[in-house]
Design a protein around this motif. Structure first.
Motif, short mmCIF file in Angstrom:
data_model
loop_
_atom_site.label_atom_id
_atom_site.label_comp_id
_atom_site.label_asym_id
_atom_site.label_seq_id
_atom_site.Cartn_x
_atom_site.Cartn_y
_atom_site.Cartn_z
N VAL A 11 21.71 -6.18 18.24
CA VAL A 11 22.15 -7.55 18.04
C VAL A 11 23.57 -7.74 18.58
CG1 VAL A 11 22.54 -9.37 16.35
CG2 VAL A 11 20.71 -7.71 16.00
N PHE A 12 24.44 -6.80 18.26
CA PHE A 12 25.81 -6.88 18.76
C PHE A 12 25.84 -6.89 20.29
CE2 PHE A 12 29.28 -4.32 20.57
CZ PHE A 12 30.35 -5.16 20.29
N PHE A 13 25.05 -6.01 20.91
CA PHE A 13 25.07 -5.91 22.37
C PHE A 13 24.51 -7.17 23.02
CE2 PHE A 13 23.58 -4.04 26.49
CZ PHE A 13 24.85 -3.78 26.98
N ALA A 14 23.49 -7.78 22.42
CA ALA A 14 22.94 -9.02 22.96
C ALA A 14 23.98 -10.12 22.96
CB ALA A 14 21.71 -9.44 22.16
N ILE A 15 24.76 -10.22 21.86
CA ILE A 15 25.83 -11.23 21.79
C ILE A 15 26.93 -10.90 22.79
CG2 ILE A 15 27.61 -12.21 20.29
CD1 ILE A 15 25.67 -11.75 17.93
N PHE A 16 27.29 -9.62 22.86
CA PHE A 16 28.33 -9.21 23.81
C PHE A 16 27.96 -9.56 25.24
CE2 PHE A 16 29.58 -6.01 26.95
CZ PHE A 16 30.96 -6.14 26.90
N MET A 17 26.70 -9.32 25.64
CA MET A 17 26.29 -9.60 27.02
C MET A 17 26.30 -11.10 27.31
SD MET A 17 25.96 -6.89 28.76
CE MET A 17 25.10 -7.51 30.21
N GLY A 18 26.03 -11.92 26.29
CA GLY A 18 26.12 -13.36 26.49
C GLY A 18 27.54 -13.79 26.82
N ILE A 19 28.54 -13.13 26.19
CA ILE A 19 29.95 -13.43 26.48
C ILE A 19 30.37 -12.77 27.79
CG2 ILE A 19 32.30 -13.17 25.61
CD1 ILE A 19 31.05 -13.15 22.77
N TRP A 20 29.90 -11.54 28.03
CA TRP A 20 30.26 -10.81 29.26
C TRP A 20 29.85 -11.59 30.51
CZ3 TRP A 20 27.08 -9.20 33.23
CH2 TRP A 20 27.66 -8.37 34.19
N VAL A 21 28.65 -12.16 30.49
CA VAL A 21 28.18 -12.85 31.68
C VAL A 21 29.03 -14.09 31.96
CG1 VAL A 21 26.47 -14.37 30.58
CG2 VAL A 21 26.05 -13.52 32.88
N THR A 22 29.54 -14.72 30.90
CA THR A 22 30.44 -15.86 31.09
C THR A 22 31.76 -15.41 31.71
OG1 THR A 22 29.46 -16.93 29.17
CG2 THR A 22 31.56 -17.79 29.93
N LEU A 23 32.31 -14.32 31.18
CA LEU A 23 33.56 -13.79 31.74
C LEU A 23 33.38 -13.40 33.20
CD1 LEU A 23 34.73 -11.57 28.74
CD2 LEU A 23 35.78 -13.70 29.52
N PHE A 24 32.25 -12.79 33.51
CA PHE A 24 31.98 -12.38 34.89
C PHE A 24 31.98 -13.59 35.83
CE2 PHE A 24 28.32 -12.09 37.93
CZ PHE A 24 29.00 -11.38 38.92
N LEU A 25 31.27 -14.65 35.45
CA LEU A 25 31.17 -15.83 36.32
C LEU A 25 32.50 -16.56 36.42
CD1 LEU A 25 27.67 -17.15 35.16
CD2 LEU A 25 28.21 -15.99 37.30
N VAL B 184 22.55 -18.68 31.33
CA VAL B 184 22.16 -19.53 30.19
C VAL B 184 20.81 -19.08 29.64
CG1 VAL B 184 21.52 -21.88 29.52
CG2 VAL B 184 23.49 -21.51 31.01
N LEU B 185 19.86 -18.82 30.53
CA LEU B 185 18.52 -18.39 30.08
C LEU B 185 18.59 -17.06 29.35
CD1 LEU B 185 15.47 -18.90 30.09
CD2 LEU B 185 15.36 -17.74 32.31
N SER B 186 19.52 -16.18 29.73
CA SER B 186 19.60 -14.86 29.12
C SER B 186 19.94 -14.94 27.63
CB SER B 186 20.64 -14.00 29.85
OG SER B 186 21.95 -14.49 29.63
N VAL B 187 20.74 -15.93 27.24
CA VAL B 187 21.06 -16.10 25.82
C VAL B 187 19.79 -16.38 25.03
CG1 VAL B 187 22.39 -17.46 24.15
CG2 VAL B 187 23.37 -16.94 26.39
N VAL B 188 18.95 -17.24 25.58
CA VAL B 188 17.70 -17.61 24.90
C VAL B 188 16.75 -16.41 24.83
CG1 VAL B 188 15.73 -19.19 24.93
CG2 VAL B 188 17.99 -19.98 25.68
N THR B 189 16.55 -15.73 25.98
CA THR B 189 15.59 -14.62 26.00
C THR B 189 16.02 -13.49 25.08
OG1 THR B 189 16.69 -13.70 27.96
CG2 THR B 189 14.78 -15.11 28.34
N ASN B 190 17.30 -13.16 25.06
CA ASN B 190 17.75 -12.06 24.19
C ASN B 190 17.64 -12.43 22.72
OD1 ASN B 190 18.64 -9.79 25.91
ND2 ASN B 190 20.02 -11.29 26.79
N ALA B 191 17.89 -13.69 22.40
CA ALA B 191 17.71 -14.12 21.01
C ALA B 191 16.25 -13.99 20.60
CB ALA B 191 18.19 -15.57 20.85
N PHE B 192 15.33 -14.38 21.48
CA PHE B 192 13.90 -14.27 21.17
C PHE B 192 13.46 -12.81 21.12
CE2 PHE B 192 13.66 -18.76 21.82
CZ PHE B 192 12.51 -19.17 21.15
#
Length: 914
Positions: free
Chosen positions: A370-384, A731-739
């Motif tokens: 769960v922590f890593f899924a949230i982290f990757m959602g923030i990481w991808v924003t920082l990357f872009l 954006v889609l990755s946040v949804v897929t990882n949550a599911f």
């Protein structure tokens, strides 16, 4: 100056007068007598061909640089092609280009002619003005005060300064031929770098016609058509040296050698990339790609570290895994009889047979997920966001700040220009320009046909995926029956791992891989065809349209199997006695997850598809061009260097097509999807991507430097449509990882049990396995679904009256037997609540981070403003000083001719005055 063609305004090329083109006393160029092919006689060159090395980038006179090479062979349709070549080359000479032909007797195969093209100063200056190419007018006077903390740590990763900064930093402005003395022109032969020279020449080649004035046909234009119809076999600019040694010519830069030594060698994998040298040699478009790939790889390092820590956490908490202990226990898992996984051919089985897969599943299905899924959602924003800043800095440093407007105005595709039939006033420039008239019916019809074709092909691959799923359902029972008495069951090492599930997955994956490759090959041609049919106006628009069509197809092609395993497999199976069947056909019972759970199966699928694609891609990228070049140049390898000419060496290399970078981007964006869309199931995905990308950078550099002809330099101010695609995937990755966390892993059911249904009220998972399995009466299983008598294991007997299955349903005998329990609805509500909370938290953080980080660094914004101010000020002062000089000349009644191109001394005086 006037137009070449007979149709007024039908051509954008400017004809040069003989005085303008060939009698440039400053450069010492002189017009050479030429036949229709523009060949230069040996006696006129003043150089002995037998003693002169042919490994050179200059004409036979050793002065004029070869900016482009055309090759052709004579064949059975030789007369028509020769006529086209004569007309085309004559028109090139009218434009001002200088040609020199190497006879076929000079080539190693005795069949190939080579036409070498040189652009003199007058042509370069004219088209640099037309294309608004930015050139230096003043040394940059803004000090670089950027300080990197602990800069000394980066010393081992740095390259020599002359490699990283091959040119000084200048303020630049669009070239103006009438104000050439305004710019810092020290040597006209080297003022325009080779990449700019070949870009200008290609611009001319792509627009030059090959028809006579009296029979004008606008379609008969451009080198691309001549290559397609076989008039020429190749058209390419030259590399400046061999990649493993410097050129013997002191006037040659040997930048290819520097790139190979400091960039393309794999031992340089830990070094920074010489982006400015890449840009100088290959152009901005290729430079932007490697800048993006390098930045992406750097950012992957942080994701890989966090993902590895999450994996290590799962490994360290291995022994605290209570539910796996219960599964492996003889008292719990050994006494639980599970219902068959398929009809007729699958037997009853004990839960403890899934002991190994349960332990493996815990490595990835734990709290850290769960922590890593949230982290990757923030990481991808920082990357872009950080990439936007990096891109803005490159736009300034590479003179691309105003490129988008220039692209729309000047970079029209020749295919579009030939279809233009009328002129229209441009509301921005207030100038008339050629436009293509399209009726509304024609436009709607083409758009409908194009997108209907895309939808048809996407539907086709969905149908293929459904076919593969049907195959999995049909053969699973067959494998279960065949492998029951298989000799592999007695193998100590691999026997336990060779299961019906594995056999089904491997064969289905192989079939799926073959389908993907076939459809990729076919759809690529279709995508190019329908994009050509749309006739986009600019090169940028063409690439963006093609990118969207290809990515939509590849998205479905590569991710469909992962989406199926993550969100569909095991979700709609029903329960014993009322199983769900595909299309209602009783031979295709819906597939259940692996006994170890759905998440471990998604992890397996992701590892196989992602790593397999990356390994195969790198082998294919490196091996195929090397083998083709090795075979193509086998006869020439024994030739001495002085006889194996530079143009023949490059001719034997592979051509870098106009879609070469497209496939590189596509490969990386597909990988980006794997590490973001499904990363909750496999925290090591960023680590695998990091290792692959470190190799990918050097493989791409190696093949571009050693295995491909030099590409025509092209400008690009960004990564184009790929940036929007990356934003969409993020954006889609946040949804897929949550599911995935909610519905594919067992995280939420375990938390609900621990907090609400633990019978002892303790905060532990004791009893979870028994709670998560429902009971079914064996006597109520329909006859058509019961295992055959010879399929049952030896321990199964009539005393066993019930079996267990994964679900939350009331037991037999209950007033609501086999309907969902209240715990099921509580778990479902918790899953939906988790999805909503996680999505909102991540999206709020994403938008806050995006708002906090400006797209353009403040120092870059200041430099852009400073440069614009200086351009205006210096141009104004230049005009004033020029007017003063003219007035002083008139007052002294000077009769000398005005100096258009001043000498160096005068230039320095003017600079001091300004």
């Amino acid at each position: 100056m006037h137009r070449i063609t007979g149709r007024e305004g039908g051509d954008s090329l400017i004809e040069m007068s003989p005085t303008d083109s060939f009698n440039d006393d400053i450069n010492g160029y002189h017009q050479h007598p030429s036949s229709s092919s523009g060949s230069l006689q040996q006696g006129q060159s003043g150089v002995d061909k037998q003693t002169q090395s042919k490994d050179s980038v200059f004409f036979r006179d050793g002065v004029r640089r070869i900016d482009f090479v055309l090759s052709y062979v004579e064949d059975k349709d030789g007369e028509r092609k020769q006529e086209r070549r004569n007309l085309y080359e004559a028109n090139l000479e009218k434009v001002g280009l200088e040609l020199e032909t190497e006879d076929k007797s000079e080539s190693e195969d005795g069949k190939t002619y080579f036409v070498k093209i040189h652009a003199p100063w007058e042509v370069l200056a004219t088209y640099a003005d037309v294309l608004k190419i930015k050139v230096p007018f003043k040394v940059n006077d803004i000090p670089d005060n950027r300080e990197i903390p602990m800069n000394w740590l980066s010393t081992p990763f740095r390259l020599p300064e002359h490699i990283m900064q091959p040119e000084p930093d200048f303020f630049t402005a669009p070239f103006n031929k009438s104000k050439s003395d305004f710019f810092l022109i020290d040597d006209k032969d080297t003022f325009f770098p080779p990449s700019t020279r070949n870009r200008i020449v290609y611009y001319i080649l792509s627009r030059c016609s090959y028809f006579r004035d009296e029979c004008a046909d606008k379609d008969k234009k451009g080198i691309k058509r001549l290559l397609n119809n076989g008039t020429y076999t190749a058209a390419f600019p030259l590399h400046d040296s061999r990649y493993w040694t410097r050129s013997r010519d002191a006037n040659c830069e040997s930048e290819r050698y520097n790139l190979y030594n400091h960039w393309a060698k794999f031992l340089c994998f830990f070094k920074e990339q010489p982006l400015n040298l890449i840009r100088k040699y290959y152009g901005e478009k290729i430079g932007i790609y490697f800048a993006w790939l390098g930045f992406y790889t750097e950012m992957l390092l942080f994701a890989a570290i966090v993902g590895t820590i999450c994996f290590i956490y799962g490994f360290l908490t291995y022994d605290d895994n209570q539910w796996s202990k219960e599964i492996c226990s003889e008292n719990v898992g050994g006494n639980i009889v599970m219902c068959p996984l398929c009809d007729k051919k699958c037997s009853y089985w004990k839960l403890n047979t899934t002991c190994n897969s349960s332990w493996q599943s815990h490595l990835f299905d734990n709290v850290a997920t769960v922590f890593f899924a949230i982290f990757m959602g923030i990481w991808v924003t920082l990357f872009l966001e950080f990439w936007k800043r990096r891109q803005a800095r490159l736009e300034y440093e590479w003179d691309l700040v105003d490129f988008e407007e220039e692209q729309q105005q000047l970079q029209l595709r020749p295919e579009y220009e030939t279809k233009c039939t009328s002129r229209k006033m441009n509301r921005i420039t207030q100038e008339t320009e050629w436009v293509m008239e399209r009726s509304a019916t024609d436009l709607v019809g083409k758009l409908f046909l194009c997108w209907a074709t895309v939808i048809l092909w996407i539907s086709l691959i969905i149908a293929c995926i459904i076919g593969v799923i049907a195959y999995r359902l049909a053969v699973y029972a067959a494998f279960a029956s065949i492998m029951k008495d298989s000799p592999t069951a007695h193998l100590e090492v691999v026997g336990p791992y060779i299961t019906p599930q594995l056999a089904t997955s491997v064969t289905a994956s192989c079939i799926n891989f073959v389908i993907i490759m076939i459809l990729n090959l076919m759809y690529e041609r279709v995508a190019v065809w329908i994009t050509d049919m749309e006739i986009p106006k600019t090169h940028l628009e063409y690439e963006n349209k093609l990118t969207m069509k290809m990515f939509l197809f590849q998205f479905v092609n590569y991710y469909s199997s992962c989406f199926y395993v993550a969100f569909f497999k095991g979700k709609f199976v029903g329960y014993p006695g009322k199983y769900a069947y595909m299309f209602g056909w009783h031979k295709l019972r819906n597939e259940e997850c692996d006994p170890g759970g759905c998440l471990i199966e998604l992890t397996t699928q992701l590892v196989i598809v992602m790593t397999g694609k990356q390994v195969w891609g790198n082998i294919q990228e490196a091996l195929v061009p090397w083998l083709m070049n090795w075979w193509g140049s086998r006869k020439s390898r024994g030739h001495p260097e002085s006889l194996y000419s530079r143009w023949e060496q490059d001719h034997d290399l592979q051509g870098f097509g106009h879609l070469g970078l497209f496939y590189e981007y596509l490969e990386m964006v597909i990988q980006f999807g794997f590490i973001t869309l499904f990363v909750a199931s496999f925290p090591l995905a960023p680590l695998l991507a990091l290792i692959n990308n470190i190799i990918e950078v050097r493989v791409d550099a190696w093949k571009l430097t050693t295995q491909f002809r030099r590409p025509v330099a092209a400008k690009a101010h960004s990564i184009g449509a790929w940036e929007e695609i990356l934003n969409g995937v993020a954006v889609l990755s946040v949804v897929t990882n949550a599911f995935i966390v909610a519905f594919t892993s067992d995280m939420i059911p375990r938390l609900v049990y621990m907090y609400a249904y633990q019978p002892e009220g303790a905060m532990n998972m004791k009893g979870y396995i028994n709670n998560s399995l429902s009971v079914f009466n064996i006597s109520e299983i329909p006859v058509e679904s019961r295992p055959d008598d010879d399929e049952n294991p030896v321990w199964f007997n009539s005393s066993i009256t019930t079996c267990r299955y994964r679900d939350y349903r009331y037991p037999p005998g209950h007033e609501k037997q086999y309907s969902h329990t209240m715990q099921f609805w509580h778990i479902l509500a918790a899953k939906l609540a988790f999805i909503i909370i996680m999505e909102h938290v991540v999206f709020i953080v994403k938008f806050f981070v995006a708002w906090m980080i400006p797209d353009v660094p403040s120092d870059v914004r200041a430099r852009v403003k400073r440069e614009r101010y200086l351009v205006q000020e210096y141009l104004h002062n230049y005009e004033v000083e020029k007017l003063k000089i003219q007035l002083s000349q008139n007052s002294n009644e000077c009769t000398c001719t005005p100096m258009i191109y001043p000498s160096l001394a005068k230039h320095e005086v003017l600079s001091e005055c300004l």
